[in-house]
Design a protein around this motif. Structure first.
Motif, PDB file in Angstrom:
ATOM      1  N   ILE A  64       0.838  -1.209   0.000  1.00 20.63           N
ATOM      2  CA  ILE A  64       0.000   0.000   0.000  1.00 20.63           C
ATOM      3  C   ILE A  64       0.869   1.253   0.000  1.00 20.63           C
ATOM      4  O   ILE A  64       0.481   2.294  -0.558  1.00 20.63           O
ATOM      5  N   GLU A  65       2.056   1.164   0.591  1.00 17.33           N
ATOM      6  CA  GLU A  65       2.997   2.293   0.545  1.00 17.33           C
ATOM      7  C   GLU A  65       3.426   2.557  -0.891  1.00 17.33           C
ATOM      8  O   GLU A  65       3.520   3.715  -1.321  1.00 17.33           O
ATOM      9  N   TYR A  66       3.650   1.488  -1.648  1.00 16.67           N
ATOM     10  CA  TYR A  66       4.036   1.644  -3.055  1.00 16.67           C
ATOM     11  C   TYR A  66       2.876   2.209  -3.871  1.00 16.67           C
ATOM     12  O   TYR A  66       3.071   3.102  -4.700  1.00 16.67           O
ATOM     13  N   LEU A  67       1.669   1.711  -3.640  1.00 14.48           N
ATOM     14  CA  LEU A  67       0.496   2.176  -4.381  1.00 14.48           C
ATOM     15  C   LEU A  67       0.250   3.663  -4.179  1.00 14.48           C
ATOM     16  O   LEU A  67      -0.085   4.389  -5.122  1.00 14.48           O
ATOM     17  N   CYS A  68       0.377   4.096  -2.932  1.00 14.65           N
ATOM     18  CA  CYS A  68       0.056   5.484  -2.580  1.00 14.65           C
ATOM     19  C   CYS A  68       1.262   6.417  -2.633  1.00 14.65           C
ATOM     20  O   CYS A  68       1.110   7.633  -2.447  1.00 14.65           O
ATOM     21  N   SER A  69       2.448   5.860  -2.876  1.00 15.58           N
ATOM     22  CA  SER A  69       3.690   6.643  -2.922  1.00 15.58           C
ATOM     23  C   SER A  69       3.854   7.501  -1.671  1.00 15.58           C
ATOM     24  O   SER A  69       4.276   8.662  -1.734  1.00 15.58           O
ATOM     25  N   SER A  70       3.472   6.915  -0.525  1.00 17.82           N
ATOM     26  CA  SER A  70       3.571   7.656   0.735  1.00 17.82           C
ATOM     27  C   SER A  70       3.673   6.693   1.909  1.00 17.82           C
ATOM     28  O   SER A  70       2.995   5.663   1.931  1.00 17.82           O
ATOM     29  N   GLU A  71       4.512   7.054   2.885  1.00 13.28           N
ATOM     30  CA  GLU A  71       4.635   6.240   4.093  1.00 13.28           C
ATOM     31  C   GLU A  71       3.522   6.543   5.090  1.00 13.28           C
ATOM     32  O   GLU A  71       3.321   5.801   6.055  1.00 13.28           O
ATOM     33  N   LYS A  72       2.773   7.641   4.851  1.00 12.60           N
ATOM     34  CA  LYS A  72       1.752   8.069   5.805  1.00 12.60           C
ATOM     35  C   LYS A  72       0.546   7.129   5.859  1.00 12.60           C
ATOM     36  O   LYS A  72      -0.236   7.177   6.802  1.00 12.60           O
ATOM     37  N   VAL A  73       0.388   6.294   4.835  1.00 12.04           N
ATOM     38  CA  VAL A  73      -0.767   5.388   4.804  1.00 12.04           C
ATOM     39  C   VAL A  73      -0.512   4.102   5.591  1.00 12.04           C
ATOM     40  O   VAL A  73      -1.438   3.320   5.819  1.00 12.04           O
ATOM     41  N   VAL A  74       0.741   3.901   5.996  1.00 13.32           N
ATOM     42  CA  VAL A  74       1.106   2.625   6.619  1.00 13.32           C
ATOM     43  C   VAL A  74       0.409   2.421   7.963  1.00 13.32           C
ATOM     44  O   VAL A  74      -0.174   1.365   8.218  1.00 13.32           O
ATOM     45  N   ARG A  75       0.455   3.408   8.835  1.00 16.33           N
ATOM     46  CA  ARG A  75      -0.147   3.263  10.160  1.00 16.33           C
ATOM     47  C   ARG A  75      -1.666   3.065  10.084  1.00 16.33           C
ATOM     48  O   ARG A  75      -2.207   2.170  10.748  1.00 16.33           O
ATOM     49  N   PRO A  76      -2.401   3.861   9.277  1.00 16.72           N
ATOM     50  CA  PRO A  76      -3.836   3.585   9.124  1.00 16.72           C
ATOM     51  C   PRO A  76      -4.110   2.178   8.577  1.00 16.72           C
ATOM     52  O   PRO A  76      -5.072   1.526   8.981  1.00 16.72           O
ATOM     53  N   PHE A  77      -3.242   1.726   7.645  1.00 17.62           N
ATOM     54  CA  PHE A  77      -3.392   0.363   7.116  1.00 17.62           C
ATOM     55  C   PHE A  77      -3.255  -0.663   8.228  1.00 17.62           C
ATOM     56  O   PHE A  77      -4.030  -1.625   8.297  1.00 17.62           O
ATOM     57  N   PHE A  78      -2.258  -0.494   9.098  1.00 15.98           N
ATOM     58  CA  PHE A  78      -2.063  -1.429  10.203  1.00 15.98           C
ATOM     59  C   PHE A  78      -3.297  -1.497  11.100  1.00 15.98           C
ATOM     60  O   PHE A  78      -3.658  -2.566  11.592  1.00 15.98           O
ATOM     61  N   VAL A  79      -3.935  -0.361  11.324  1.00 13.48           N
ATOM     62  CA  VAL A  79      -5.137  -0.332  12.163  1.00 13.48           C
ATOM     63  C   VAL A  79      -6.273  -1.115  11.499  1.00 13.48           C
ATOM     64  O   VAL A  79      -6.926  -1.951  12.128  1.00 13.48           O
ATOM     65  N   VAL A  80      -6.506  -0.866  10.218  1.00  9.42           N
ATOM     66  CA  VAL A  80      -7.558  -1.579   9.475  1.00  9.42           C
ATOM     67  C   VAL A  80      -7.245  -3.072   9.420  1.00  9.42           C
ATOM     68  O   VAL A  80      -8.122  -3.916   9.629  1.00  9.42           O
ATOM     69  N   TYR A  81      -5.996  -3.378   9.138  1.00  8.42           N
ATOM     70  CA  TYR A  81      -5.555  -4.774   9.051  1.00  8.42           C
ATOM     71  C   TYR A  81      -5.809  -5.507  10.368  1.00  8.42           C
ATOM     72  O   TYR A  81      -6.246  -6.659  10.376  1.00  8.42           O
ATOM     73  N   SER A  82      -5.561  -4.829  11.477  1.00 10.14           N
ATOM     74  CA  SER A  82      -5.787  -5.434  12.789  1.00 10.14           C
ATOM     75  C   SER A  82      -7.264  -5.734  13.011  1.00 10.14           C
ATOM     76  O   SER A  82      -7.619  -6.786  13.548  1.00 10.14           O
ATOM     77  N   PHE A  83      -8.135  -4.826  12.576  1.00  6.96           N
ATOM     78  CA  PHE A  83      -9.564  -5.023  12.773  1.00  6.96           C
ATOM     79  C   PHE A  83     -10.125  -6.175  11.927  1.00  6.96           C
ATOM     80  O   PHE A  83     -11.116  -6.798  12.289  1.00  6.96           O
ATOM     81  N   VAL A  84      -9.462  -6.465  10.796  1.00  2.00           N
ATOM     82  CA  VAL A  84      -9.923  -7.564   9.930  1.00  2.00           C
ATOM     83  C   VAL A  84      -9.850  -8.906  10.662  1.00  2.00           C
ATOM     84  O   VAL A  84     -10.608  -9.838  10.354  1.00  2.00           O
ATOM     85  N   THR A  85      -8.970  -9.018  11.641  1.00  2.00           N
ATOM     86  CA  THR A  85      -8.879 -10.265  12.397  1.00  2.00           C
ATOM     87  C   THR A  85     -10.194 -10.595  13.096  1.00  2.00           C
ATOM     88  O   THR A  85     -10.521 -11.762  13.290  1.00  2.00           O
ATOM     89  N   ILE A  86     -10.939  -9.583  13.458  1.00  2.00           N
ATOM     90  CA  ILE A  86     -12.233  -9.809  14.106  1.00  2.00           C
ATOM     91  C   ILE A  86     -13.207 -10.460  13.132  1.00  2.00           C
ATOM     92  O   ILE A  86     -13.944 -11.383  13.484  1.00  2.00           O
ATOM     93  N   LEU A  87     -13.193 -10.013  11.867  1.00  2.00           N
ATOM     94  CA  LEU A  87     -14.055 -10.622  10.849  1.00  2.00           C
ATOM     95  C   LEU A  87     -13.618 -12.060  10.572  1.00  2.00           C
ATOM     96  O   LEU A  87     -14.446 -12.956  10.436  1.00  2.00           O
ATOM     97  N   GLY A  88     -12.311 -12.261  10.487  1.00  2.00           N
ATOM     98  CA  GLY A  88     -11.787 -13.593  10.206  1.00  2.00           C
ATOM     99  C   GLY A  88     -12.151 -14.607  11.262  1.00  2.00           C
ATOM    100  O   GLY A  88     -12.262 -15.806  10.982  1.00  2.00           O
ATOM    101  N   ALA A  89     -12.345 -14.149  12.496  1.00  2.00           N
ATOM    102  CA  ALA A  89     -12.664 -15.056  13.599  1.00  2.00           C
ATOM    103  C   ALA A  89     -14.075 -15.618  13.506  1.00  2.00           C
ATOM    104  O   ALA A  89     -14.394 -16.622  14.151  1.00  2.00           O
ATOM    105  N   THR A  90     -14.937 -15.014  12.672  1.00  2.00           N
ATOM    106  CA  THR A  90     -16.347 -15.427  12.642  1.00  2.00           C
ATOM    107  C   THR A  90     -16.834 -15.874  11.271  1.00  2.00           C
ATOM    108  O   THR A  90     -18.021 -16.136  11.092  1.00  2.00           O
ATOM    109  N   MET A  91     -15.935 -15.977  10.276  1.00  2.00           N
ATOM    110  CA  MET A  91     -16.353 -16.359   8.923  1.00  2.00           C
ATOM    111  C   MET A  91     -16.196 -17.855   8.667  1.00  2.00           C
ATOM    112  O   MET A  91     -15.510 -18.552   9.408  1.00  2.00           O
TER     113      MET A  91
END
Length: 464
Positions: A393-420
């Motif tokens: 995502i850093e490569y796609l957006c050409s910015s390091e600023k998107v990394v931390r928000p991505f980590f937050v979203v990525y962490s929340f996906v684990t909750i969905l994975g636990a119930t699918m």
């Protein structure tokens, strides 16, 4: 809605993992093997000496990088995961024992494929604005193939972001909840109706742990994986070998079913799995899901290594595929097939089948230990793939600023994975894996000359 998603995914999956995909994946591995003179075989002793020797060499990495040992542990964290446990079980259930044979075949060529990926990733890497080393397929496409191939790097990164949520996250959490649920139900510590709430709680807890590690950056990721991966791998290997030795009388018949079942699945599955192509498809796809040779993802972690020798770091690629597939995946298959548990050919299966293999040998109490092992495997995989997704995502957006928000979203996906549902998750993961492999395989084919040149120059210096 679920039925529509399954229908669409099946159509895409059947196309991606059809005959052309099998030819491309095995073909590129074979092509690279021929061009390098089967380097993965010729230099295998050197690869083992080099990798194991560097594992025990302690040193601090420079800022924005990892030690070579931390890099390989991060890559192994993503490869040595639930693909080795749940993925192998699923391959056997749907493709029969013969799927393991095709898994071996893909890994034999995959060792050279991953060598090429790691070598190119280190050779063509960059430093971002924060001073971190960044690399991987998108960077060796960008810096190795030039501007006219930028679209290929874009699609790799796009598929990479989509893949990490399924392959690297949701399926892993699903395996954790399956393992814990199986252990608790076996001891009557809970009932089926209470499991959905329990799985939600597990998902939230894992999301918090994942966020804590990933938001700490490259240094923390490397620090966690270098401690977790050796422990979990050694623990699993010892326990699996115990099952094999206790059922040693079944080993010859098991290897006969693996080799014979590759060409005649029907003879070893009671007619429930009757297609050689299905056996090959499941073996190759789940093998790639496990060792990632052809996906290029492992090279993203290796690009962070504090080293100036791309080829020497590439030796870790050979070691990883060998350890992942020829050692751990094979042991998982032997645990299932030697223990005599009912496989249920033709029906989807996951971690519970592997757990059954252990408990059939050691007793029901061992389900607790397998649940712990699975949790470690899956958690380490989530961490490793989190780094991969961040780089994409850093490569796609050409910015390091998107990394931390991505980590937050990525962490929340684990909750969905636990119930699918497991079956749909694995199918979607297979599809995204295939999509991700396409641009990487094209790049490896076009850059094969660079791999040969780098390897030749390196070994000429080693002789001097």
């Amino acid at each position: 809605m679920v039925e529509i998603i399954m229908a669409v995914n099946n159509a895409v999956n059947n196309f991606i993992w059809g005959v052309p995909a099998m030819i491309c994946i095995l073909g590129v591995g074979m092509f690279l093997s021929i061009r390098t003179g089967f380097l993965q075989i010729r230099k295998f002793p050197y690869a083992i000496r080099t990798t194991i020797g560097r594992m025990f060499r302690k040193k601090d990495a420079s800022d924005g990088s990892m030690t070579p040992f931390q890099a390989v542990c991060t890559a192994l964290a993503a490869t040595v995961g639930t693909g080795n446990i749940a993925g192998v079980a699923g391959a056997i259930a749907i493709g029969g024992p013969g799927a393991i044979f095709w898994m071996w075949c893909s890994a034999a060529f995959g060792m050279c494929t991953k060598f090429a990926e790691v070598t190119l990733a280190v050779h063509f890497r960059e430093r971002n604005k924060e001073g971190d080393l960044v690399g991987g397929p998108m960077y060796y496409i960008k810096n190795g193939l030039g501007k006219k191939w930028q679209w290929l790097a874009f699609f790799y990164s796009l598929f990479g972001v989509l893949t990490v949520f399924g392959t690297g996250n949701a399926t892993q959490v699903n395996t954790i909840t399956t393992a814990i649920d199986t252990a608790l139900v076996q001891y009557n510590l809970t009932n089926r109706t209470a499991l959905s709430m329990l799985n939600l709680i597990i998902g939230i807890f894992i999301a918090m742990l994942v966020a804590m590690v990933l938001l700490g950056g490259v240094k923390r990721i490397g620090s966690v994986t270098e401690k977790l991966v050796p422990f979990m791998a050694l623990f699993y290997v010892v326990m699996a070998l115990g099952v094999v030795f206790l059922n040693i009388r079944n080993v010859p018949a098991v290897f006969a079913s693996i080799i014979g079942g590759a060409f005649s699945p029907k003879a070893f599955t009671g007619g429930l799995v009757g297609s050689m192509f299905l056996s090959l498809k499941k073996g190759v796809s789940r093998g790639i899901f496990s060792n990632e040779a052809g996906l290029g993802t492992g090279s993203i972690a290796h690009a962070c290594a504090d080293t100036k020798k791309p080829v020497k770091q590439g030796m870790f690629g050979i070691f990883e595929v060998f350890a992942d597939t020829f050692v751990i995946c094979t042991l998982t298959a032997l645990v299932i097939l030697c223990s005599g548990v009912s496989v249920g050919y033709g029906k989807p299966a996951g971690a519970e089948l592997t757990i059954s293999g252990f408990t059939a040998t050691y007793g029901g109490w061992f389900s607790v230990f397998t649940a712990v092992a699975l949790c470690c495997f899956a958690f380490s995989t989530i961490i490793g793939w989190g780094l991969y997704g961040a780089r994409c995502i850093e490569y796609l957006c050409s910015s390091e600023k998107v990394v931390r928000p991505f980590f937050v979203v990525y962490s929340f996906v684990t909750i969905l994975g636990a119930t699918m549902e497991l079956g749909l998750l694995w199918d979607i993961a297979d599809t995204f894996n295939g999509l991700m492999a396409i641009p990487n395989l094209i790049a490896l084919f076009l850059l094969s000359g660079t791999v040969v040149k780098l390897a030749k120059e390196f070994f000429e210096k080693e002789k001097a």
